[in-house]
Design an enzyme around this catalytic site. Structure first.
Site, PDB file in Angstrom:
ATOM      1  N   GLU A   1      -3.405  -8.963  28.259  1.00 37.74           N
ATOM      2  CA  GLU A   1      -2.950  -9.346  26.925  1.00 37.74           C
ATOM      3  C   GLU A   1      -3.856  -8.718  25.865  1.00 37.74           C
ATOM      4  O   GLU A   1      -5.064  -8.913  25.874  1.00 37.74           O
ATOM      5  CB  GLU A   1      -2.994 -10.879  26.811  1.00 37.74           C
ATOM      6  CG  GLU A   1      -2.760 -11.402  25.417  1.00 37.74           C
ATOM      7  CD  GLU A   1      -3.009 -12.916  25.322  1.00 37.74           C
ATOM      8  OE1 GLU A   1      -3.395 -13.526  26.337  1.00 37.74           O
ATOM      9  OE2 GLU A   1      -2.819 -13.455  24.224  1.00 37.74           O
TER      10      GLU A   1
ATOM     11  N   ASP B   1      -5.381 -14.677  27.872  1.00 36.86           N
ATOM     12  CA  ASP B   1      -6.364 -15.626  27.361  1.00 36.86           C
ATOM     13  C   ASP B   1      -6.033 -17.035  27.833  1.00 36.86           C
ATOM     14  O   ASP B   1      -4.872 -17.364  28.061  1.00 36.86           O
ATOM     15  CB  ASP B   1      -6.358 -15.622  25.824  1.00 36.86           C
ATOM     16  CG  ASP B   1      -6.939 -14.326  25.270  1.00 36.86           C
ATOM     17  OD1 ASP B   1      -7.691 -13.662  26.005  1.00 36.86           O
ATOM     18  OD2 ASP B   1      -6.622 -13.996  24.112  1.00 36.86           O
TER      19      ASP B   1
ATOM     20  N   ASP C   1      -5.533 -19.684  26.389  1.00 38.38           N
ATOM     21  CA  ASP C   1      -5.077 -20.542  25.294  1.00 38.38           C
ATOM     22  C   ASP C   1      -3.545 -20.612  25.308  1.00 38.38           C
ATOM     23  O   ASP C   1      -2.900 -20.057  26.193  1.00 38.38           O
ATOM     24  CB  ASP C   1      -5.600 -20.020  23.941  1.00 38.38           C
ATOM     25  CG  ASP C   1      -5.143 -18.589  23.679  1.00 38.38           C
ATOM     26  OD1 ASP C   1      -4.255 -18.098  24.410  1.00 38.38           O
ATOM     27  OD2 ASP C   1      -5.669 -17.953  22.751  1.00 38.38           O
TER      28      ASP C   1
ATOM     29  N   ASP D   1      -1.248 -19.249  23.440  1.00 35.83           N
ATOM     30  CA  ASP D   1      -0.588 -17.948  23.363  1.00 35.83           C
ATOM     31  C   ASP D   1      -0.626 -17.231  24.706  1.00 35.83           C
ATOM     32  O   ASP D   1       0.361 -16.657  25.147  1.00 35.83           O
ATOM     33  CB  ASP D   1      -1.285 -17.060  22.326  1.00 35.83           C
ATOM     34  CG  ASP D   1      -0.603 -17.173  20.974  1.00 35.83           C
ATOM     35  OD1 ASP D   1       0.419 -17.900  20.892  1.00 35.83           O
ATOM     36  OD2 ASP D   1      -1.097 -16.543  20.013  1.00 35.83           O
TER      37      ASP D   1
END
Ligand code: 0RA
Length: 639
Positions: free
Chosen positions: A431, A504, A506, A508
Site C-alpha cells: 500500500e 498499514d 489501520d 484504510d
C-alpha cells in the site's frame, strides 16, 4: 423388558462378556483413526461431532416424527442435543443379545438395523452415527423418553458404564445426548458458536418443519431458527444485502423418480453467481449431478423462452450469462446418494441430474410463461451479461496483445525478482508509493518482487465484469500475477506462489486489504484455494532502550518487551509501513526467517460469498450486523 436387567456387554456380575469384544474393537478403530470417521481432529472435526448428533434429530424431523431440536453448549464445555422424535429404540435385541440403545451407541453399523428412513442426513456424507461421537467422547449420557419411561445409559470413551437403566417416567418421546469431547483426541475442545449457528440456520431453512433452538450457556447467547418459507426464504436471506430484480424468488418444488426437489432462484442486479446445492440437507460445495441438471435446464429453458418470445434473435445465451447475478438453492432428497471427489462433497448419482433437469424444464418453463414480466427481465439480464462478456474478452485480448507487443511487458511499477521458479517467488503488494519504495530497498531481490499500489483499487463487487480491466491498478496486478483473470484464470500460470498483501495496520489498510482479497476471491479464486495468498504482519510497536530494540506484534508482546527492557523503555507505535526504514521493514515483516505472515484460507465457501457481498456491497445495515456477528470466522487467517 426390564431396563435394569444385566445384558449386552455385561455378564450377570456386570463384567464385560465375550460379545463386548467386537463392539470395543469397532470403537477402538474410531479412536485410532478418528480422521477416517470425522475428517480431522481439529476444530472442524470437533464441530462435526455436534452436527452428527443434530443430524440424527433432523432425520426424525424429516421423517415426520419430530419438530424440535435443541442444542446447548453447557458451561462445562459439553454439548447437549435434544429432539422430540420417537426416541432411540430401547429393549433387548434378540439377535445380538444387547439393548437396542446400547447397539445404536456402541455399534458402528447399528443405525440401519433399526431405521428404515431412506432419506437420512446422518449416514450421508460424513454421516457416521452417534457411536462415533460416543467413541470420541470422554463421557456421554444418552437419555431416551419413550413407552412412558425415561431410559438412560452412560459411557466413557464409548464404553458403557453399565446397562441401560430406567430412571423415571415420561409421557413424551425423544432423545437427549450429552457428550464431552475427548481432549486426548481433539486438538481443541472449545466449541465456536458461529460455526454451529451457521449450520443450524441452514438446516432450518432446508427443513421448514423444524425449529432449532440453540443456546450457549457460557455466554448466554441464543438463537431460534424456524423458517416457514423454506428455501425461498433461504434465497432471500442470502440476498439480504443485494438488490433483487424480482420478488418473491422463483420457487419450484416437486418429485421425479423418487428424487424430491425444492428449488428457489432469485436474480439480483449484481454479477456474481451464488448457487448452493444440498442433498438430504448435506451441503455439496462442489455440486455434482443435481447442480449439472439445474444448470443445463436453466440455460435451455431461458434460451427457449427468449427465442419463442422474440427476445433472442440470432444469439444464444451461455450458461454463465443466464447465471450472472443469480442466487439459488437446490435442495434435493434421495435415497442412498453417492458422493464423489476428493472431499466427497460432490453428488455422483446421475439419476439426480435427470430428475432435476426434466423437472426444471417443465416447471421453470411454466413459471416463465405465467410470469412474462420476470421472464423478460431475466432474458434481458442474460443478454447484458453476454454483451459484457464479449466486451471483457475484447479488453483482455487487447491487454494480452499489448503485452505480447511489448514483449510481455510487466507493469513499470513492478520491481520483479530475479528468480524465475514461481514456487520460490514472492510478490509483495504494498500500500502506497513510499512504503513501496522502502520495500523495494529492503527486500531480497533474488526472490521477492514488489508491486506498490496507489490508493484504493476498484471494488470489483460492484463493478461490471467488463469494466474491471479498465482499472489500471487491477490490470497491473493481473499482469504481475500472470494467471489471467475471471473465468479464464489459470492458477498454473501464476508467477509467484506467495502473494503477500502488505498494508498499514489501520482502517484504510484493512479496507485496501479487503478490496484486494475481494478481487482475488471473485476473479482469481484458485489463488486463495491453493493457499497462495498471505497477509503480511508488520509489528505494531517498537520497544527500545539504548541500543536494544524489540518489535512487538501485539499488546501482550509489547508489555513483555517493556518488562524485559525495564523502566525507561521507549515505546513507539507504528502507524504505517512508511514509518519503517527499509532495513526495519526487512527485519520485521519481510525476512522469511523472522517475519509473521498469515495465510488466507476459505473456511466455508457459502459464508465467504456472503462475507464479500456484504462487506463490499451497498447496504450499510447488513454490513454492520455481519461484521459484528461473523467477520472473523469466515476467512480463517492461519499463521
Ligand atoms: C432408529 C430407529 C428409530 C429411531 C431412531 C433410530 C432415532 C435415533 C436418534 C438419534 C437421535 N435422535 C434419534 N431419534 C430416533 C425408530 C424407532 C421406532 O420405530 O420407534
Amino acid at each position: 423388558m426390564d431396563g435394569n436387567k444385566q445384558q449386552g456387554l455385561f455378564d450377570a456380575d456386570n463384567s464385560y462378556n465375550a460379545d463386548s469384544i467386537v463392539a470395543l474393537k469397532g470403537l477402538e478403530a474410531v479412536r485410532k483413526r478418528p480422521g477416517m470417521y470425522i475428517g480431522s481432529t481439529d476444530g472442524r472435526g470437533l464441530h462435526h461431532l455436534v452436527f452428527e448428533v443434530v443430524d440424527n434429530g433432523i432425520d426424525e424431523v424429516m421423517a415426520g416424527y419430530a419438530d424440535k431440536v435443541s442444542v446447548c453448549i453447557n458451561e462445562d464445555g459439553s454439548v447437549t442435543v435434544n429432539d422430540d422424535g420417537r426416541g432411540i429404540p430401547v429393549g433387548m435385541n434378540k439377535e445380538e443379545g444387547k439393548d437396542a440403545l446400547e447397539m445404536c451407541l456402541t455399534d458402528l453399523h447399528a443405525g440401519g438395523k433399526f431405521d428404515q428412513n431412506a432419506y437420512k442426513v446422518s449416514g450421508g456424507l460424513h454421516g457416521v452415527g452417534v457411536s462415533v461421537v460416543n467413541a470420541l467422547s470422554k463421557r456421554l449420557i444418552a437419555t431416551v423418553e419413550r413407552e412412558g419411561k425415561v431410559f438412560r445409559q452412560t459411557y466413557r470413551i464409548g464404553i458403557p458404564d453399565g446397562p441401560v437403566e430406567v430412571i423415571g417416567s415420561s409421557d413424551r418421546t425423544g432423545t437427549t445426548i450429552t457428550f464431552f469431547p475427548d481432549s486426548d483426541i481433539f486438538e481443541t475442545t472449545e466449541f465456536e458458536y458461529e460455526i454451529l449457528q451457521n449450520r443450524f440456520r441452514n438446516q432450518a431453512f432446508l427443513n421448514k418443519e423444524a425449529t432449532i433452538y440453540f443456546e450457549d450457556k457460557r455466554t448466554g447467547r441464543s438463537d431460534k431458527f424456524h423458517y416457514e418459507g423454506g428455501v425461498s426464504e433461504f434465497v432471500q436471506y442470502l440476498n439480504r444485502s443485494k438488490k433483487a430484480i424480482h420478488t418473491p424468488p422463483i420457487a419450484l418444488a416437486g418429485e421425479r423418480n423418487g428424487v424430491m426437489m425444492d428449488i428457489a432462484l432469485q436474480y439480483t442486479d449484481g454479477y456474481n453467481e451464488a448457487i448452493d446445492s444440498f442433498v438430504n440437507t448435506i451441503y455439496t460445495p462442489e455440486g455434482g449431478a443435481h447442480m449439472t441438471g439445474f444448470r443445463t435446464s436453466l440455460t435451455k429453458t431461458i434460451n427457449d423462452y427468449g427465442k419463442e418470445n422474440g427476445l433472442l434473435k440470432d444469439t444464444t445465451l451461455e450458461g454463465t450469462d443466464v447465471r450472472e447475478g443469480l442466487t439459488a438453492i437446490i435442495s434435493i432428497r434421495m435415497p442412498d446418494p453417492q458422493f464423489e471427489g476428493q472431499t466427497k462433497s460432490k453428488l455422483g448419482s446421475s439419476i439426480a441430474q435427470k430428475a432435476v433437469s426434466t423437472f426444471m424444464n417443465e416447471k421453470l418453463a411454466e413459471y416463465l410463461l405465467e410470469n412474462p414480466a420476470v421472464a423478460t427481465l431475466i432474458v434481458r439480464k442474460g443478454i447484458s451479461a453476454l454483451e459484457s462478456r464479449e466486451a471483457a474478452r475484447k479488453a483482455r485480448d487487447a491487454t494480452r496483445r499489448k503485452s505480447a507487443l511489448e514483449s510481455a511487458s510487466l507493469p513499470g511499477k513492478l520491481a520483479d525478482c530475479s528468480e524465475k521458479d514461481p514456487a520460490k517467488c514472492e510478490l509483495y503488494i504494498v500500500e502506497g508509493e513510499s512504503a513501496g519504495g522502502s520495500a523495494k530497498q529492503g527486500r531480497d531481490r533474488a526472490f521477492q518482487a514488489i508491486l506498490p499500489l496507489r490508493g484504493k483499487i476498484l471494488n470489483v463487487e460492484k463493478a461490471r465484469p467488463d469494466k474491471i480491466l479498465d482499472n489500471e491498478e487491477i490490470k497491473n496486478l493481473m499482469i504481475a500475477i500472470g494467471g489471467g483473470i475471471g473465468k479464464e484464470f489459470d492458477v498454473s500460470k501464476v508467477r509467484y506462489h506467495s502473494v503477500v498483501i502488505m498494508t498499514d495496520a489501520d482502517i484504510d489498510g484493512a479496507h485496501i486489504g479487503t478490496l484486494i482479497l475481494t478481487l482475488f476471491y471473485r476473479q482469481m479464486k484458485p489463488l486463495i484455494e491453493r493457499g497462495h495468498v498471505f497477509l503480511a504482519m508488520p509489528p505494531l510497536y517498537r520497544v527500545s532502550k539504548g541500543k536494544k530494540e524489540i518489535y512487538a506484534y501485539n499488546n501482550e508482546e509489547m508489555t513483555k518487551a517493556v518488562e524485559e527492557l525495564g523502566t525507561g523503555a521507549n515505546i513507539s507505535r507504528y502507524k504505517g509501513l512508511g514509518e519503517m526504514n527499509p532495513q526495519q521493514l526487512w527485519d520485521t515483516t519481510m525476512n522469511p526467517e523472522t517475519r509473521l505472515m498469515k495465510r488466507v484460507e476459505i473456511e466455508d465457501a457459502m459464508q465467504a460469498d456472503q462475507l464479500f457481498s456484504i462487506l463490499m456491497g451497498d447496504d450499510v445495515e447488513p454490513r454492520r450486523e455481519f461484521i459484528i456477528e461473523h467477520a472473523h470466522e469466515v476467512i480463517n487467517l492461519d499463521v
